[in-house]
Design a protein around this motif. Structure first.
Motif, PDB file in Angstrom:
ATOM      1  N   ARG A 147       0.827  -1.212   0.000  1.00  0.00           N
ATOM      2  CA  ARG A 147       0.000   0.000   0.000  1.00  0.00           C
ATOM      3  C   ARG A 147       0.864   1.266   0.000  1.00  0.00           C
ATOM      4  O   ARG A 147       0.556   2.238  -0.665  1.00  0.00           O
ATOM      5  CB  ARG A 147      -0.896  -0.031   1.238  1.00  0.00           C
ATOM      6  CG  ARG A 147      -2.105   0.804   1.127  1.00  0.00           C
ATOM      7  CD  ARG A 147      -3.196   0.333   2.064  1.00  0.00           C
ATOM      8  NE  ARG A 147      -2.885   0.542   3.471  1.00  0.00           N
ATOM      9  CZ  ARG A 147      -2.702  -0.415   4.359  1.00  0.00           C
ATOM     10  NH1 ARG A 147      -2.772  -1.677   3.973  1.00  0.00           N
ATOM     11  NH2 ARG A 147      -2.451  -0.150   5.617  1.00  0.00           N
ATOM     12  N   GLN A 148       1.944   1.214   0.759  1.00  0.00           N
ATOM     13  CA  GLN A 148       2.825   2.399   0.849  1.00  0.00           C
ATOM     14  C   GLN A 148       3.385   2.752  -0.529  1.00  0.00           C
ATOM     15  O   GLN A 148       3.530   3.925  -0.874  1.00  0.00           O
ATOM     16  CB  GLN A 148       3.998   2.155   1.816  1.00  0.00           C
ATOM     17  CG  GLN A 148       3.585   1.962   3.262  1.00  0.00           C
ATOM     18  CD  GLN A 148       3.116   0.534   3.549  1.00  0.00           C
ATOM     19  OE1 GLN A 148       2.812  -0.238   2.631  1.00  0.00           O
ATOM     20  NE2 GLN A 148       3.041   0.177   4.807  1.00  0.00           N
ATOM     21  N   THR A 149       3.706   1.696  -1.306  1.00  0.00           N
ATOM     22  CA  THR A 149       4.226   1.928  -2.660  1.00  0.00           C
ATOM     23  C   THR A 149       3.146   2.592  -3.513  1.00  0.00           C
ATOM     24  O   THR A 149       3.414   3.560  -4.228  1.00  0.00           O
ATOM     25  CB  THR A 149       4.653   0.584  -3.307  1.00  0.00           C
ATOM     26  OG1 THR A 149       5.519  -0.073  -2.411  1.00  0.00           O
ATOM     27  CG2 THR A 149       5.332   0.787  -4.640  1.00  0.00           C
ATOM     28  N   VAL A 150       1.900   2.081  -3.397  1.00  0.00           N
ATOM     29  CA  VAL A 150       0.801   2.636  -4.183  1.00  0.00           C
ATOM     30  C   VAL A 150       0.574   4.103  -3.811  1.00  0.00           C
ATOM     31  O   VAL A 150       0.432   4.967  -4.681  1.00  0.00           O
ATOM     32  CB  VAL A 150      -0.500   1.816  -3.963  1.00  0.00           C
ATOM     33  CG1 VAL A 150      -1.648   2.416  -4.758  1.00  0.00           C
ATOM     34  CG2 VAL A 150      -0.294   0.369  -4.362  1.00  0.00           C
ATOM     35  N   VAL A 151       0.586   4.377  -2.497  1.00  0.00           N
ATOM     36  CA  VAL A 151       0.385   5.769  -2.042  1.00  0.00           C
ATOM     37  C   VAL A 151       1.487   6.666  -2.601  1.00  0.00           C
ATOM     38  O   VAL A 151       1.226   7.781  -3.052  1.00  0.00           O
ATOM     39  CB  VAL A 151       0.356   5.838  -0.494  1.00  0.00           C
ATOM     40  CG1 VAL A 151       0.390   7.272  -0.012  1.00  0.00           C
ATOM     41  CG2 VAL A 151      -0.883   5.138   0.033  1.00  0.00           C
ATOM     42  N   ARG A 152       2.707   6.156  -2.622  1.00  0.00           N
ATOM     43  CA  ARG A 152       3.832   6.953  -3.138  1.00  0.00           C
ATOM     44  C   ARG A 152       3.619   7.260  -4.626  1.00  0.00           C
ATOM     45  O   ARG A 152       3.800   8.389  -5.067  1.00  0.00           O
ATOM     46  CB  ARG A 152       5.139   6.193  -2.913  1.00  0.00           C
ATOM     47  CG  ARG A 152       6.354   7.109  -2.806  1.00  0.00           C
ATOM     48  CD  ARG A 152       7.634   6.369  -2.525  1.00  0.00           C
ATOM     49  NE  ARG A 152       7.932   5.325  -3.474  1.00  0.00           N
ATOM     50  CZ  ARG A 152       8.008   4.019  -3.180  1.00  0.00           C
ATOM     51  NH1 ARG A 152       7.813   3.613  -1.948  1.00  0.00           N
ATOM     52  NH2 ARG A 152       8.293   3.116  -4.094  1.00  0.00           N
ATOM     53  N   TRP A 153       3.214   6.231  -5.377  1.00  0.00           N
ATOM     54  CA  TRP A 153       2.956   6.446  -6.811  1.00  0.00           C
ATOM     55  C   TRP A 153       1.861   7.468  -6.996  1.00  0.00           C
ATOM     56  O   TRP A 153       1.958   8.355  -7.848  1.00  0.00           O
ATOM     57  CB  TRP A 153       2.497   5.137  -7.484  1.00  0.00           C
ATOM     58  CG  TRP A 153       3.561   4.103  -7.606  1.00  0.00           C
ATOM     59  CD1 TRP A 153       4.888   4.244  -7.294  1.00  0.00           C
ATOM     60  CD2 TRP A 153       3.388   2.769  -8.068  1.00  0.00           C
ATOM     61  NE1 TRP A 153       5.540   3.070  -7.538  1.00  0.00           N
ATOM     62  CE2 TRP A 153       4.655   2.150  -8.007  1.00  0.00           C
ATOM     63  CE3 TRP A 153       2.299   2.036  -8.509  1.00  0.00           C
ATOM     64  CZ2 TRP A 153       4.846   0.829  -8.391  1.00  0.00           C
ATOM     65  CZ3 TRP A 153       2.476   0.726  -8.892  1.00  0.00           C
ATOM     66  CH2 TRP A 153       3.744   0.127  -8.834  1.00  0.00           C
ATOM     67  N   ILE A 154       0.791   7.328  -6.199  1.00  0.00           N
ATOM     68  CA  ILE A 154      -0.353   8.232  -6.358  1.00  0.00           C
ATOM     69  C   ILE A 154       0.067   9.665  -6.043  1.00  0.00           C
ATOM     70  O   ILE A 154      -0.234  10.581  -6.808  1.00  0.00           O
ATOM     71  CB  ILE A 154      -1.541   7.786  -5.467  1.00  0.00           C
ATOM     72  CG1 ILE A 154      -2.120   6.469  -5.995  1.00  0.00           C
ATOM     73  CG2 ILE A 154      -2.629   8.856  -5.442  1.00  0.00           C
ATOM     74  CD1 ILE A 154      -3.199   5.857  -5.141  1.00  0.00           C
ATOM     75  N   SER A 155       0.804   9.858  -4.945  1.00  0.00           N
ATOM     76  CA  SER A 155       1.157  11.256  -4.632  1.00  0.00           C
ATOM     77  C   SER A 155       2.112  11.834  -5.666  1.00  0.00           C
ATOM     78  O   SER A 155       1.979  12.996  -6.027  1.00  0.00           O
ATOM     79  CB  SER A 155       1.689  11.436  -3.209  1.00  0.00           C
ATOM     80  OG  SER A 155       2.343  10.322  -2.768  1.00  0.00           O
ATOM     81  N   THR A 156       3.034  11.025  -6.180  1.00  0.00           N
ATOM     82  CA  THR A 156       3.920  11.526  -7.243  1.00  0.00           C
ATOM     83  C   THR A 156       3.093  11.883  -8.478  1.00  0.00           C
ATOM     84  O   THR A 156       3.286  12.929  -9.103  1.00  0.00           O
ATOM     85  CB  THR A 156       4.962  10.449  -7.638  1.00  0.00           C
ATOM     86  OG1 THR A 156       5.482   9.885  -6.459  1.00  0.00           O
ATOM     87  CG2 THR A 156       6.076  11.021  -8.482  1.00  0.00           C
TER      88      THR A 156
END
Ligand SMILES: [Zn+2]
Length: 242
Positions: free
Chosen positions: A77-86
């Motif tokens: 999930r943390q990876t997904v959140v990082r992609w989304i915020s970028t």
């Protein structure tokens, strides 16, 4: 009891002659190869392709919760959140997605209920839609009072400020929108029908706006971020079809 034994070998020379060598700065376990002398991460993180990323990002806009994305794509999930915020940081602003305004454009206004963290903590999403292009020209998230309505008014780009506006009879609008151009109307007139239909689209496509949802934003920042993302993408998709 189930026990699983995993054997590691040097990723450079394939030698089994490796020993643990603490962790790197990110806390990932490292090894040292006694044959070729390299220090490497024991289990490197998978590298995701741009296509993977785009698929995951689209899923986030199709009523899929972050946990859902995590389960379906097996990506933390943390990876997904990082992609989304970028991804969101690179997106244009809502104003930048808008088609040029016409002199006789009309804006439909409405507020839709949602919440952050718990239902006792409601957040109203105020939106203004251009009836001709169906684009969301501005939005504001907050309480149902004058301050948020004022933020909506201020967010409306100058070239759309002259428009006649239609909303329900919620009195706050009359205190904020200019009396010469604003009209409070009943739903039965159909003057806010496009805006109301968009609210349904939002509720169908964004998990955090679904009624009775178990997927909700834990913070105002996330709520703002996901809503902005949805609106910008919605406007961009529309500008391609018009
Ligand atoms: Zn080696």
């Amino acid at each position: 009891m189930i026990q699983e034994t995993k054997t590691f070998e040097c990723r450079v020379c394939k030698s089994p002659n490796i020993i643990r060598n603490g962790t790197n700065r990110c806390g990932t376990a490292q090894y040292h190869c006694k044959d070729c002398g390299t220090y490497r991460v024991l289990s490197p993180k998978p590298v995701y392709s741009e296509t993977d990323k785009q698929t995951v990002l689209r899923a986030g806009l199709e009523r899929c919760s972050l946990r859902g994305v995590e389960r379906i794509f097996d990506i933390p999930r943390q990876t997904v959140v990082r992609w989304i915020s970028t991804h969101i940081q690179k997106l244009p602003t809502v104003a930048d997605t808008l088609l040029p305004a016409s002199p006789d454009d009309i804006l439909e206004l409405d507020e839709v209920w949602s919440f952050v963290l718990k239902k006792a903590d409601p957040r109203w999403l105020w939106t203004a839609m251009c009836r001709r292009t169906r684009q969301i020209v501005a939005f504001a998230i907050g309480d149902r009072g004058k301050a948020t309505c004022l933020r909506l008014w201020k967010a409306i780009p100058d070239e759309y400020k002259h428009c006649h506006t239609f909303s329900d009879f919620w009195t706050v609008y009359q205190h904020v929108f200019p009396a010469e151009t604003h009209h409070g109307v009943g739903k039965e007139t159909g003057e806010t029908a496009h805006m109301e239909r968009w609210n349904n689209t939002l509720r169908q496509r964004m998990s955090r706006y679904v009624r009775q949802t178990l997927s909700f934003s834990k913070s105002d920042l996330t709520h703002q971020m996901f809503t902005q993302w949805f609106i910008v993408q919605y406007n961009l998709d529309l500008s391609l079809t018009i």
